[in-house]
Design a protein around this motif. Structure first.
Motif, mmCIF file in Angstrom:
data_model
loop_
_atom_site.group_PDB
_atom_site.id
_atom_site.type_symbol
_atom_site.label_atom_id
_atom_site.label_comp_id
_atom_site.label_asym_id
_atom_site.label_seq_id
_atom_site.Cartn_x
_atom_site.Cartn_y
_atom_site.Cartn_z
ATOM 1 N N SER A 179 -6.030 -9.193 3.285
ATOM 2 C CA SER A 179 -6.981 -8.992 4.373
ATOM 3 C C SER A 179 -7.995 -7.929 3.977
ATOM 4 O O SER A 179 -7.712 -7.066 3.137
ATOM 5 N N HIS A 228 -15.647 -1.671 9.150
ATOM 6 C CA HIS A 228 -16.246 -1.294 10.430
ATOM 7 C C HIS A 228 -17.298 -0.231 10.185
ATOM 8 O O HIS A 228 -17.016 0.817 9.591
ATOM 9 N N TYR A 278 -10.891 -5.437 6.067
ATOM 10 C CA TYR A 278 -11.463 -4.990 7.335
ATOM 11 C C TYR A 278 -12.554 -3.970 7.043
ATOM 12 O O TYR A 278 -12.332 -3.020 6.290
#
Length: 203
Positions: free
Chosen positions: A27, A31, A29
């Motif tokens: 994964s 932000h 991620y």
């Protein structure tokens, strides 16, 4: 999720050497907070094996996790977490972890942190712990990568720690190893001299 073929293409592996596994995944991620990006990623490989010709390593489960921040303005990458876990079933073979946050500046190729010595494992940048890997397994890995060491040892187990720290503004890397091969029985030993296992240490 990623196939073996896609993973080997990503690593630019040729036909002679390749990796295979029962399952691979991960994964990513990201932000954004202004000019700062919080970046976290994971990778998991189940029963991962390296293959070269007829030689194949033992299947291992591998987990990697990373967390950090990229600042566009300063071009600094700060790693807060970088963990590695290698296991065979319930038995952990290798465990690595970042001991403290590490900042890398992409403009200067430098690493910024308080200078420490790798002689102190608790203060090193990164530490890898080795948990009782058998000599037989080491030979299987060695055969794939062209290493033929430990021929004179019939049985034994490798354990210890390896630490790494950067210095000179990130242009040099200090490595410190504290490894032990215990329960050693030599291949050439006769029965009378092979009653008690030996132990070799490297520091």
């Amino acid at each position: 999720e990623m196939t073996d073929a896609a993973f080997n293409l990503f690593l630019n592996n040729d036909g002679a050497f390749r990796l295979r596994s029962a399952h691979m995944g991960g994964s990513l991620y990201m932000h954004a907070i202004g000019e700062r990006y919080d970046v976290r990623s994971t990778f998991t490989g189940q029963k991962l094996q390296a293959v070269l010709g007829e030689n194949t390593t033992p299947p291992l489960d591998i987990d990697v996790a990373q967390a950090g921040i990229f600042d566009i303005a300063s071009r600094n990458i700060t790693l807060d977490i970088f963990e590695l876990r290698v296991a065979k079933g319930d038995h952990v073979r290798l465990a690595g972890e970042l001991k403290h946050s590490l900042t890398i500046n992409l403009d200067t190729d430098g690493v910024t942190h308080t200078g420490v010595s790798t002689q102190d494992a608790s203060q090193a940048d990164w530490m890898l712990t080795v948990y009782d890997i058998s000599v037989a397994e080491l030979r299987q890995w060695g055969a794939v990568f062209g290493w033929n060491g430990l021929r004179g040892i019939r049985t034994g187990q490798l354990g210890g720690i390896v630490t790494a720290s950067s210095r000179d503004n990130g242009t040099a890397l200090d490595l410190n190893t504290r490894l032990t091969i215990s329960n050693v029985r030599m291949a050439s030993a006769d029965k009378s001299s092979d009653r008690a296992p030996l132990k070799f240490a490297n520091d």
